[in-house]
Design an enzyme around this catalytic site. Structure first.
Site, PDB file in Angstrom:
ATOM      1  N   ARG A 193     -13.248 -22.509  -9.403  1.00  0.00           N
ATOM      2  CA  ARG A 193     -12.727 -22.405  -8.037  1.00  0.00           C
ATOM      3  C   ARG A 193     -13.841 -21.904  -7.133  1.00  0.00           C
ATOM      4  O   ARG A 193     -14.472 -20.882  -7.437  1.00  0.00           O
ATOM      5  CB  ARG A 193     -11.547 -21.424  -7.997  1.00  0.00           C
ATOM      6  CG  ARG A 193     -10.764 -21.496  -6.700  1.00  0.00           C
ATOM      7  CD  ARG A 193      -9.760 -20.354  -6.576  1.00  0.00           C
ATOM      8  NE  ARG A 193     -10.394 -19.142  -6.048  1.00  0.00           N
ATOM      9  CZ  ARG A 193      -9.719 -18.063  -5.637  1.00  0.00           C
ATOM     10  NH1 ARG A 193      -8.402 -18.035  -5.714  1.00  0.00           N
ATOM     11  NH2 ARG A 193     -10.355 -17.011  -5.169  1.00  0.00           N
TER      12      ARG A 193
ATOM     13  N   TYR B 145     -10.798 -13.209   2.597  1.00  0.00           N
ATOM     14  CA  TYR B 145     -10.126 -12.926   1.341  1.00  0.00           C
ATOM     15  C   TYR B 145     -10.438 -14.002   0.315  1.00  0.00           C
ATOM     16  O   TYR B 145     -10.523 -15.187   0.632  1.00  0.00           O
ATOM     17  CB  TYR B 145      -8.605 -12.858   1.540  1.00  0.00           C
ATOM     18  CG  TYR B 145      -7.857 -12.646   0.241  1.00  0.00           C
ATOM     19  CD1 TYR B 145      -7.836 -11.398  -0.360  1.00  0.00           C
ATOM     20  CD2 TYR B 145      -7.216 -13.701  -0.403  1.00  0.00           C
ATOM     21  CE1 TYR B 145      -7.184 -11.196  -1.559  1.00  0.00           C
ATOM     22  CE2 TYR B 145      -6.566 -13.515  -1.606  1.00  0.00           C
ATOM     23  CZ  TYR B 145      -6.547 -12.260  -2.181  1.00  0.00           C
ATOM     24  OH  TYR B 145      -5.915 -12.066  -3.378  1.00  0.00           O
TER      25      TYR B 145
ATOM     26  N   ASP C  63      -8.758 -22.623  -2.979  1.00  0.00           N
ATOM     27  CA  ASP C  63      -7.520 -21.930  -2.617  1.00  0.00           C
ATOM     28  C   ASP C  63      -7.495 -21.689  -1.113  1.00  0.00           C
ATOM     29  O   ASP C  63      -8.387 -21.030  -0.567  1.00  0.00           O
ATOM     30  CB  ASP C  63      -7.456 -20.593  -3.368  1.00  0.00           C
ATOM     31  CG  ASP C  63      -6.112 -19.901  -3.249  1.00  0.00           C
ATOM     32  OD1 ASP C  63      -5.286 -20.325  -2.410  1.00  0.00           O
ATOM     33  OD2 ASP C  63      -5.880 -18.931  -3.984  1.00  0.00           O
TER      34      ASP C  63
ATOM     35  N   HIS D  67      -4.922 -20.109   0.314  1.00  0.00           N
ATOM     36  CA  HIS D  67      -4.221 -18.838   0.465  1.00  0.00           C
ATOM     37  C   HIS D  67      -3.088 -18.878   1.494  1.00  0.00           C
ATOM     38  O   HIS D  67      -2.914 -17.945   2.275  1.00  0.00           O
ATOM     39  CB  HIS D  67      -5.211 -17.718   0.813  1.00  0.00           C
ATOM     40  CG  HIS D  67      -6.150 -17.392  -0.310  1.00  0.00           C
ATOM     41  ND1 HIS D  67      -7.518 -17.581  -0.229  1.00  0.00           N
ATOM     42  CD2 HIS D  67      -5.924 -16.918  -1.547  1.00  0.00           C
ATOM     43  CE1 HIS D  67      -8.082 -17.230  -1.369  1.00  0.00           C
ATOM     44  NE2 HIS D  67      -7.135 -16.820  -2.195  1.00  0.00           N
TER      45      HIS D  67
ATOM     46  N   GLU E  80      -5.134 -25.444  -3.611  1.00  0.00           N
ATOM     47  CA  GLU E  80      -4.092 -24.468  -3.942  1.00  0.00           C
ATOM     48  C   GLU E  80      -3.505 -23.813  -2.689  1.00  0.00           C
ATOM     49  O   GLU E  80      -4.235 -23.509  -1.742  1.00  0.00           O
ATOM     50  CB  GLU E  80      -4.696 -23.395  -4.851  1.00  0.00           C
ATOM     51  CG  GLU E  80      -3.753 -22.291  -5.262  1.00  0.00           C
ATOM     52  CD  GLU E  80      -4.465 -21.219  -6.069  1.00  0.00           C
ATOM     53  OE1 GLU E  80      -3.914 -20.095  -6.151  1.00  0.00           O
ATOM     54  OE2 GLU E  80      -5.559 -21.475  -6.594  1.00  0.00           O
TER      55      GLU E  80
ATOM     56  N   GLU F 182       2.213 -19.239  -7.313  1.00  0.00           N
ATOM     57  CA  GLU F 182       1.938 -17.936  -7.908  1.00  0.00           C
ATOM     58  C   GLU F 182       2.847 -16.839  -7.363  1.00  0.00           C
ATOM     59  O   GLU F 182       3.052 -15.823  -8.039  1.00  0.00           O
ATOM     60  CB  GLU F 182       0.478 -17.550  -7.724  1.00  0.00           C
ATOM     61  CG  GLU F 182       0.071 -17.213  -6.300  1.00  0.00           C
ATOM     62  CD  GLU F 182      -1.410 -16.887  -6.194  1.00  0.00           C
ATOM     63  OE1 GLU F 182      -1.735 -15.756  -5.821  1.00  0.00           O
ATOM     64  OE2 GLU F 182      -2.232 -17.770  -6.491  1.00  0.00           O
TER      65      GLU F 182
ATOM     66  N   ARG G 100       2.320 -23.159 -10.349  1.00  0.00           N
ATOM     67  CA  ARG G 100       1.478 -22.027 -10.728  1.00  0.00           C
ATOM     68  C   ARG G 100       2.268 -20.747 -11.019  1.00  0.00           C
ATOM     69  O   ARG G 100       1.744 -19.644 -10.936  1.00  0.00           O
ATOM     70  CB  ARG G 100       0.441 -21.765  -9.634  1.00  0.00           C
ATOM     71  CG  ARG G 100      -0.429 -22.983  -9.324  1.00  0.00           C
ATOM     72  CD  ARG G 100      -1.718 -22.588  -8.643  1.00  0.00           C
ATOM     73  NE  ARG G 100      -2.520 -21.758  -9.523  1.00  0.00           N
ATOM     74  CZ  ARG G 100      -2.828 -20.495  -9.286  1.00  0.00           C
ATOM     75  NH1 ARG G 100      -2.374 -19.884  -8.202  1.00  0.00           N
ATOM     76  NH2 ARG G 100      -3.567 -19.808 -10.139  1.00  0.00           N
TER      77      ARG G 100
ATOM     78  N   GLU H  89      -5.788 -20.220 -14.709  1.00  0.00           N
ATOM     79  CA  GLU H  89      -6.719 -19.367 -13.975  1.00  0.00           C
ATOM     80  C   GLU H  89      -7.171 -18.224 -14.881  1.00  0.00           C
ATOM     81  O   GLU H  89      -6.367 -17.639 -15.614  1.00  0.00           O
ATOM     82  CB  GLU H  89      -6.043 -18.810 -12.721  1.00  0.00           C
ATOM     83  CG  GLU H  89      -6.949 -17.933 -11.878  1.00  0.00           C
ATOM     84  CD  GLU H  89      -6.252 -17.421 -10.625  1.00  0.00           C
ATOM     85  OE1 GLU H  89      -6.955 -16.949  -9.716  1.00  0.00           O
ATOM     86  OE2 GLU H  89      -5.016 -17.484 -10.567  1.00  0.00           O
TER      87      GLU H  89
ATOM     88  N   TRP I 132       0.088 -14.988   5.289  1.00  0.00           N
ATOM     89  CA  TRP I 132      -0.777 -14.611   4.179  1.00  0.00           C
ATOM     90  C   TRP I 132      -1.364 -15.846   3.545  1.00  0.00           C
ATOM     91  O   TRP I 132      -2.514 -15.874   3.205  1.00  0.00           O
ATOM     92  CB  TRP I 132       0.013 -13.821   3.134  1.00  0.00           C
ATOM     93  CG  TRP I 132      -0.858 -12.813   2.476  1.00  0.00           C
ATOM     94  CD1 TRP I 132      -0.927 -11.484   2.761  1.00  0.00           C
ATOM     95  CD2 TRP I 132      -1.824 -13.044   1.457  1.00  0.00           C
ATOM     96  NE1 TRP I 132      -1.857 -10.868   1.983  1.00  0.00           N
ATOM     97  CE2 TRP I 132      -2.427 -11.814   1.166  1.00  0.00           C
ATOM     98  CE3 TRP I 132      -2.259 -14.149   0.762  1.00  0.00           C
ATOM     99  CZ2 TRP I 132      -3.435 -11.666   0.218  1.00  0.00           C
ATOM    100  CZ3 TRP I 132      -3.245 -14.001  -0.184  1.00  0.00           C
ATOM    101  CH2 TRP I 132      -3.830 -12.771  -0.457  1.00  0.00           C
TER     102      TRP I 132
END
Length: 402
Positions: A147, A159, A210, A212, A236, A262, A283, A339, A402
């Site tokens: 990743r 982040y 990702d 996020h 992702e 996730e 995920r 992951e 987020w």
């Protein structure tokens, strides 16, 4: 095989972990991860005050019945705290059953479907060149999937970008830091990052990214479309997934594979995404989605809709959860990728484990149960320290998703 005792162990060997230990009358014990990043003590209390008293005297072999009892027996269902607690109990019971039968858990799940579990690592840097250096290091270590994240020109911090060398911990002590965010700068930059990575490393390495949860559906579609020439393994968390229908628009406009889940807690959080084939990878995690038992049900739904699994595996999941994930991964037919953010040496000493890494793959090992334990005396030397993941604000000061 009655449960005679259970306790919650909270420790912080490099970061906070919540571990449930269940003990039976035969002297067999099992472990379950109950870590909920930034809300750890809520799950610890849920277990200690509300769940453990219900476990004493129950037959530890009745895994499905205990799962249903804890889920359906409570008026208030689902949510990350409840499902993390149930996940810890479920995982610990699978650990006990494996030890009692002297076999690794994956043998109880139907045996191995593959010889090893493909994993991906996290390569990141302050800028593109730093990220190139990080990817080079992961390739040197034998990773076949990586990743890639990078700091974004014009933003002070981002982040998902580590500070210094591997491994890194995204949670920070005390009050959560606030990062500034600009979707415009991000969307313009990311295609440049992957164009550089493909020029440098060619077509063979699997590259992932990702987002996020930071984009709107049309922004995510634009990003996916712009990344198509670099054929990512997946994009992702392109959007917040509370509105599952939002993935329809993304799906219509890009062929970049999509991954999400996730932060999901149950099969209902991803039912539409799977049944309408709006994603390519689900995920969900052992700890946050109710344990191995519930994760198997999600995987079964996903299999008939051509969706593969790709469980979350950041450092906020302890080696107990990683071990459980690997037993699940190696057994489930529609596994995709796992992951793997490596834990600190401190964490690995507190949680000695049998799983091992070789040539881009992890294997859970063949010790009975999950093949992981906890050194309680060492854990006691690392008391809990409040920590949070960062939050994001737009450049104008408003809160960003987020």
């Amino acid at each position: 095989m009655r449960i005679t005792d259970a306790k919650v162990i909270v420790c912080s060997p490099g970061r906070n972990f919540v571990t449930l230990k269940i003990i039976t009358e035969d002297g067999v014990h099992g472990l379950g991860d109950a870590t909920l990043n930034g809300r750890e003590l809520a799950v610890a209390s849920y277990l200690t005050d509300h769940v453990i008293p219900l476990l004493i005297g129950r037959d530890a072999r009745r895994i499905e019945d205990i799962w249903q009892y804890l889920y359906k027996g409570a008026y208030w269902r689902r949510g990350p705290v409840t499902m993390s607690a149930i996940g810890a109990v479920d995982t610990a019971l699978w650990d006990i059953k494996g030890k009692a039968l002297n076999t690794p858990v994956y043998q109880l799940l139907g045996g191995a479907s593959r010889d090893g579990v493909l994993v991906y690592g996290h390569a990141s840097g302050r800028d593109v060149e730093d990220t190139v250096t990080a990817v080079t290091e992961y390739l040197r270590l034998g990773y076949k999937a990586i990743r890639a994240q990078s700091g974004i020109p014009g933003l002070k911090s981002t982040y998902g970008v580590g500070h210094g060398k591997m491994p890194y911990e995204p949670a920070e002590l005390d009050a959560p830091p606030e990062n500034l965010w600009s979707t415009e700068l991000y969307l313009n930059f990311v295609p440049q990052l992957f164009a550089r990575l493909r020029r440098e490393f060619g077509e063979e390495v699997h590259l992932l990214h990702d987002a996020h949860h930071r984009l709107t559906p049309i922004e995510a579609a634009r990003l996916g479309k712009s990344l198509e020439p670099y054929h990512l393994f997946w994009l992702e968390d392109p959007v917040p997934a509370e509105l599952q229908e939002s993935f329809r628009l993304i799906r219509q406009l890009t062929t970049t594979p999509l991954a999400v889940g996730e932060v999901f807690n149950s099969i209902y959080d991803c039912q539409r995404l799977i049944e309408e084939q709006l994603i390519d990878y689900i995920r969900t995690t052992v700890v946050h989605a109710g344990g191995i038992s519930h994760l198997r049900k999600i995987a079964s739904l996903a299999e008939i809709h051509h969706v593969r699994t790709g469980p979350h595996g950041a450092t906020d999941l302890s080696p107990v959860c990683m071990a459980a994930a690997l037993h699940f991964d190696i057994s489930v037919h529609n596994f995709g990728i796992q992951e793997y953010m490596r834990h600190t040496d401190q964490t690995n000493r507190v949680f000695p484990h049998a799983y091992s890494f070789n040539e881009g793959m992890l294997h859970p090992g063949d010790k009975p149960g999950l093949g992981v334990d906890i050194d309680e005396s060492l854990a006691a030397q690392y008391p809990y320290r409040r920590a949070y993941l960062p939050v994001n604000r737009n450049l104008d000061g408003t809160m960003h998703s987020w």
